[in-house]
Scaffold this active site. Structure first.
Site, PDB file in Angstrom:
ATOM      1  N   HIS A   1       4.335   4.413  -5.564  1.00 46.90           N
ATOM      2  CA  HIS A   1       4.050   4.377  -7.004  1.00 46.90           C
ATOM      3  C   HIS A   1       2.756   3.609  -7.276  1.00 46.90           C
ATOM      4  CE1 HIS A   1       6.126   0.605  -6.257  1.00 46.90           C
ATOM      5  NE2 HIS A   1       5.597   0.142  -7.356  1.00 46.90           N
TER       6      HIS A   1
ATOM      7  N   LYS B   1       2.570  -1.739   1.313  1.00 47.84           N
ATOM      8  CA  LYS B   1       2.428  -3.007   2.034  1.00 47.84           C
ATOM      9  C   LYS B   1       3.727  -3.370   2.727  1.00 47.84           C
ATOM     10  CE  LYS B   1      -0.147  -6.839   2.453  1.00 47.84           C
ATOM     11  NZ  LYS B   1       0.175  -6.748   3.890  1.00 47.84           N
TER      12      LYS B   1
ATOM     13  N   LYS C   1      10.400  -6.133  -3.706  1.00 44.28           N
ATOM     14  CA  LYS C   1       9.809  -7.466  -3.598  1.00 44.28           C
ATOM     15  C   LYS C   1       8.439  -7.495  -4.287  1.00 44.28           C
ATOM     16  CE  LYS C   1      10.335  -8.822   0.686  1.00 44.28           C
ATOM     17  NZ  LYS C   1      10.116  -9.266   2.091  1.00 44.28           N
TER      18      LYS C   1
ATOM     19  N   LYS D   1       6.968  -0.529   5.834  1.00 45.06           N
ATOM     20  CA  LYS D   1       7.344  -1.441   6.927  1.00 45.06           C
ATOM     21  C   LYS D   1       7.121  -0.728   8.244  1.00 45.06           C
ATOM     22  CE  LYS D   1       9.189  -5.588   7.427  1.00 45.06           C
ATOM     23  NZ  LYS D   1       9.144  -6.701   6.458  1.00 45.06           N
TER      24      LYS D   1
ATOM     25  N   SER E   1      -0.314 -12.620   1.175  1.00 43.43           N
ATOM     26  CA  SER E   1      -0.988 -11.444   1.732  1.00 43.43           C
ATOM     27  C   SER E   1      -1.842 -10.769   0.655  1.00 43.43           C
ATOM     28  CB  SER E   1       0.030 -10.415   2.234  1.00 43.43           C
ATOM     29  OG  SER E   1       0.454 -10.729   3.537  1.00 43.43           O
TER      30      SER E   1
HETATM   31  N1  GLU Z   1       6.775  -9.248   6.653  1.00 45.53           N
HETATM   32  C1  GLU Z   1       6.708 -10.002   5.444  1.00 45.53           C
HETATM   33  C2  GLU Z   1       7.811  -9.591   4.484  1.00 45.53           C
HETATM   34  O1  GLU Z   1       8.827  -9.088   4.899  1.00 45.53           O
HETATM   35  C3  GLU Z   1       5.332  -9.985   4.822  1.00 45.53           C
HETATM   36  C4  GLU Z   1       4.840  -8.662   4.375  1.00 45.53           C
HETATM   37  C5  GLU Z   1       3.384  -8.670   3.919  1.00 45.53           C
HETATM   38  O2  GLU Z   1       2.792  -9.710   3.827  1.00 45.53           O
HETATM   39  O3  GLU Z   1       2.886  -7.570   3.662  1.00 45.53           O
HETATM   40  O4  GLU Z   1       7.749  -9.807   3.310  1.00 45.53           O
END
Ligand code: GLU
Length: 477
Positions: A67, A72, A96, A108, A365
């Protein structure tokens, strides 16, 4: 259902939590399904010649929601990585990012590998090859898909990915923004390593700013003196435990690791303990407290706050009934299964959910990605100018003091502290703190304001789904 636990899989568990929240909303027909499903998962199998023979590795990159782009989410290295897990984690990334207003969709990645099995050079070869496979399909790209560290990966892997991308995209001026969590000298940002643990600390600080919320958990007062169990002293658990014990007065009474747990009711020294674990590979025989061989049972011990900071599914229908902690903060992704969530909710346990509690990592990030795209370190333009303006005020105060009949002086250190302009680390921490406070407020408004919402997880999902839905609707979907 998984055969071994008799519980829904991780992905189904996240879906159940999503559906529970979506049922309280009035989404247009079909949009709920569109938001819930994972858009795509790419599976790659590649061979790398190591130790004289070709080893075949299996990796994944899932894109849950586009979207907003880029999407990320971290890349995990663990033997247990599988498609279901990667898709669950990608979905959590969508919710998140929406909750903390990081302008990303969710993604992911994962590689089925035990990183402890390979040395640094071998891991570099494997990482380069995995990155190559993803880059050539635009599954790593500053504008489309930006990975980061997760379990089993860190700055070193991110630097390798960034380098591999730069080699394959020599004219891309934004190459460094293709991945976050890089070391400072490879385009990283101050405060990224500590970010997730720091975010857990800020989340708890914010929770304890609201006595009514604290009361819901049957607790009172501040964080000072609270007894805390930490499961997993990896990057996230370590930083959370360190800051809570050294800055907020918490007592880390138990740390659970792979080989058992260590207990000290007076509070464990986290730096010393981590050092011991690094040197000896576990907590067994460590001189800092009582050893318990059955680590999982320690999750059920008496405490004020339980911080699961390792794997998903550690609190499940088998042990949820026995958990004594009145407050759980999910520093890991998915540590409480949907079934356990039901049991705990009915018991009155307050859970600060993963989609909020561990969002500190992706928040910083986001700052790193912005830094890479702007090609300038935060604070570089303003710092000295800010100091000069502060100097003006201090000079003026001193002049007034000299000229006035009242003889007053500035308190010790005031000048030193006030005159110094913020550096990048301070700015990052300030941005993270602000983000964690704002996201908590948005969840809390729903928690207290919606008569059918009785828990923070549902509240968090409601806020996130609403934002994702609005974004789809703005595009006409
Ligand atoms: N792996 C981390 C998480 O689960 C960071 C992900 C990120 O910074 O893109 O939130």
């Amino acid at each position: 259902m998984t055969a071994t636990t008799g519980e829904p899989s991780f992905r189904q568990s996240v879906d159940l939590m999503f559906t529970r929240a979506a049922a309280l909303m009035d989404l247009p027909p079909g949009l709920e399904e569109k938001i819930r499903v994972c858009n795509s998962t790419y599976t790659v199998r590649f061979g790398v010649k190591l130790r004289g023979e070709v080893h075949t590795f299996t990796g994944y990159r899932s894109v849950h929601s586009e979207h907003t782009e880029p999407v990320k989410g971290g890349i995990r290295y663990a033997p247990s990585v599988n498609q279901d897990e990667v898709e669950a984690l990608a979905a959590l990334m969508t919710y998140k990012c929406a909750l903390v207003e990081a302008p990303f969709g969710g993604s992911k990645g994962g590689l089925c590998i035990d990183p402890r099995h390979w040395d640094a050079d071998e891991l570099e070869k494997i990482t380069r090859r995995f990155a190559y496979e993803l880059i050539k399909r635009d599954l790593i790209d500053p504008a489309q898909n930006v990975p980061a560290p997760d379990m089993g990966t860190g700055e070193r892997e991110m630097a390798i990915i960034a380098d591999q991308y730069a080699r394959m995209n020599t004219t891309d001026i934004n190459a460094r923004a293709c991945v976050t969590g890089k070391p400072i000298h490879a385009g990283g940002i101050q405060g990224r390593v500590e970010a997730t643990g720091r975010g857990v600390q800020y989340a708890l600080q914010e929770f304890f700013r609201h006595p009514e919320d604290v009361k819901k958990a049957g607790l009172s007062g501040t964080l000072d003196g609270k007894r805390v169990i930490v499961q997993g002293l990896g990057n996230v658990g370590y930083h959370a435990a360190l800051y809570l014990s050294t800055q907020d007065g918490c007592k880390i009474t138990h740390v659970i690791e792979r080989d058992g747990a260590v207990e000290n009711q007076a509070g464990l020294d986290i730096v010393a303990l981590r050092d011991w674990i690094t040197r000896h590979g576990g907590v067994k025989d460590c001189p800092y407290g009582t050893y318990h061989a059955e680590g999982a049972r320690v999750l059920e011990a008496d405490c004020d706050i339980l911080i699961p900071a390792a794997m998903e599914g550690v609190i499940n229908t088998h042990n949820a009934g026995a958990i004594q902690a009145p407050l759980i903060i999910e520093a890991a992704n998915g540590p409480v299964t949907a079934g356990a969530d039901d049991i705990l909710r009915h018991k009155g346990t307050v859970i600060i959910p993963d989609l909020y509690a561990n969002a500190g990592g992706v928040t910083v990030s986001y700052f790193e990605w912005v830094k890479n795209l702007s090609h300038i370190r935060f604070g570089r333009m303003q710092r000295r100018q800010e100091e000069a303006r502060h100097q003006l005020i201090v000079d003026e105060l001193e002049r007034i003091s000299r000229d006035s009949s009242i003889n007053w002086t500035l308190s010790p250190n005031f000048k030193e502290r006030y005159l110094r302009g913020a550096d990048e680390l301070e700015l990052v921490r300030s941005g993270l703190d602000d983000t964690m406070r704002a996201a908590y407020q948005s969840m809390r408004e729903v928690w207290w304001g919606h008569d059918k919402v009785t828990d923070l997880r549902t509240a968090g999902f409601l806020v996130s789904i609403e934002r994702v839905a609005k974004s789809y609707q703005a595009k006409g979907i």
